[in-house]
Design an enzyme around this catalytic site. Structure first.
Site, short mmCIF file in Angstrom:
data_model
loop_
_atom_site.label_atom_id
_atom_site.label_comp_id
_atom_site.label_asym_id
_atom_site.label_seq_id
_atom_site.Cartn_x
_atom_site.Cartn_y
_atom_site.Cartn_z
N HIS A 29 -7.18 1.20 -5.19
CA HIS A 29 -7.29 1.86 -3.89
C HIS A 29 -8.73 2.19 -3.51
O HIS A 29 -8.99 2.63 -2.38
CB HIS A 29 -6.44 3.14 -3.86
CG HIS A 29 -5.62 3.28 -2.62
ND1 HIS A 29 -6.06 2.89 -1.38
CD2 HIS A 29 -4.36 3.76 -2.42
CE1 HIS A 29 -5.14 3.13 -0.47
NE2 HIS A 29 -4.09 3.65 -1.07
N ASP B 186 -6.82 -1.15 0.92
CA ASP B 186 -5.92 -0.21 1.58
C ASP B 186 -4.59 -0.90 1.90
O ASP B 186 -4.47 -2.12 1.83
CB ASP B 186 -6.56 0.32 2.87
CG ASP B 186 -7.78 1.19 2.58
OD1 ASP B 186 -7.72 1.99 1.62
OD2 ASP B 186 -8.78 1.07 3.31
#
Length: 418
Positions: free
Chosen positions: A389, A393
């Site tokens: 992350h 995204d």
């Protein structure tokens, strides 16, 4: 006569240490340059390390099973004509050295680059790495630093739990090491020693979970037409090519094509920047009875389904025959794991460090689905994506998976594997 030192080489990208799995020489042995002197295991490959010199082995600085940092001396060789120090190895003039403030910054940044072994030991013993003084290059904390600290009883435990309870106070002196939970064997239990390769796998998985904030998403795909097309071609393909046309080859091809269209997915975290890799090199997981290897299909986007099927067949054969080379393991940019071969229908993969994502291809199962308003039996598969992350995204990952789904569901009787 002079003594030359052999140091632990870097056997692959992001590799910071290696384990001596077997010595091929003993003190007193004569070796020629390029003769293999040891088998070294890392989390990526098991490789023979060649001698850099011609001479006589005088000292082995590590035992079989010892893990050394890249650059640490592991043996010494007496040579007749010592090579002169190369210009790159000569000390730079004092006036060219960086200012003290810059060196301090560099030292601090090096110190925070912990190896998998350091992270593992710190986790097992509750060591606060920010309080440890490293003795490695650039003040980097090494495995030996922690082992020495444990032996001397000078561990300062991580006080994260204390901060969560404000009414408690930290101990006035260093606490005893938090020992690894002991397990007492009972009658009938079987104790299996941890092999160097299992230790390497554990270290890499621990590093991935420590450093990468994992997120996860899943998408189901109707592969009824893919199954039909593959079953239609498999016998003729096997007779002509000499190896199997697997479902997995279709999935790898679809992923490679989607990676070309979504280059963000083909990226790696590099601290102060994100590197989008130009080459699309797909790592695939191949298991043996006691280990997991991740060889690489190079330039997968430029290969046909047949070409990818051939690479899968050849790489899997190398793994099972113990013939996998270092070059077979290097350069991977994205991993695809065929978890469905074990009957799994849903799983959360741990990212293959330093890549940014791993895709688990689950088992193809028949399920009742509604198609054009009618219920029918369809071949369905779940694609499970674990992502870094920091790099990726949900939006780009969702679009990437949608594209893989579109490619797979678009396969029909006209689809060529050549």
């Amino acid at each position: 006569m002079a003594i030359e030192q052999m140091k632990m080489p870097q056997l692959g990208e992001s590799v910071t240490e290696g384990t001596i799995s077997k010595w091929l020489v003993s003190p007193g042995d004569q070796v020629n340059k390029y003769d293999p002197i040891a088998e070294v295991m890392t989390d990526k490959v098991n490789a023979e390390v060649p001698s850099s010199f011609t001479g006589t082995i005088t000292k082995l600085s590590a035992e079989e099973g010892d893990t050394l940092q890249v650059g640490e001396v592991f043996c010494e060789i007496e040579v007749e004509n010592s090579e002169k120090q190369s210009p790159k190895e000569e000390s730079a003039p004092v006036q060219n050295e960086a200012p003290a403030s810059e060196k301090t910054i560099a030292d601090q940044s090096q110190k925070k680059r912990y190896s998998p072994a350091v992270l593992r030991i710190a986790d097992e013993h509750g060591i606060d790495l920010s309080s440890v003084q490293g003795t490695g290059a650039g003040r980097r904390i090494t495995r030996k630093d922690l082992l020495q600290l444990i032996e001397n009883g000078g561990i300062k435990e991580n006080t994260a739990s204390v901060s969560e309870a404000p009414h408690q106070t930290a101990p006035a002196q260093s606490a005893k090491p938090k020992a690894t939970p002991s397990m007492t064997s009972m009658p009938g239990d079987v104790e299996v020693p941890v092999t160097p390769i299992r230790q390497a796998i554990a270290a890499n998985m621990l590093r991935s979970k420590h450093e990468i904030p994992h997120a996860w998403t899943m998408m189901e795909v109707d592969v009824t037409n893919l199954v039909s097309r593959r079953n239609q071609l498999k016998d003729q393909f096997k007779a002509k090519e000499g190896f199997n046309l697997t479902f997995f080859a279709f999935f790898v091809k679809a992923v490679a094509q989607a990676l070309k269209e979504f280059p963000e997915m083909n990226s790696m975290w590099a601290g102060d920047k994100i590197v989008q890799k130009k080459a699309i090199n797909v790592s695939i997981a191949v298991a043996t009875d006691d280990a997991l290897f991740v060889p690489v299909i190079k330039d997968a986007d430029e290969k046909t389904i047949k070409g990818i099927a051939k690479d899968i067949h050849e790489l899997a054969a190398k793994v099972r025959q113990g013939k996998l080379k270092q070059s077979d393991m290097e350069g991977g940019t994205f991993t695809v794991n065929n978890t469905g071969s074990f009957g799994s229908v849903q799983s959360m993969g741990i990212i293959n460090y330093p890549q940014a994502a791993i895709l688990q291809v689950e088992s193809i199962v028949k399920r009742p689905m509604i198609v054009n308003g009618m219920i029918g039996a369809r071949d369905m598969v779940n694609l499970c994506l674990s992502l870094d992350h920091r790099v990726l995204d949900g939006l780009v990952c969702g679009r990437f998976l949608q594209r893989v789904k579109q490619i797979l569901e678009g396969i029909d009787e006209q689809t060529s594997v050549y």
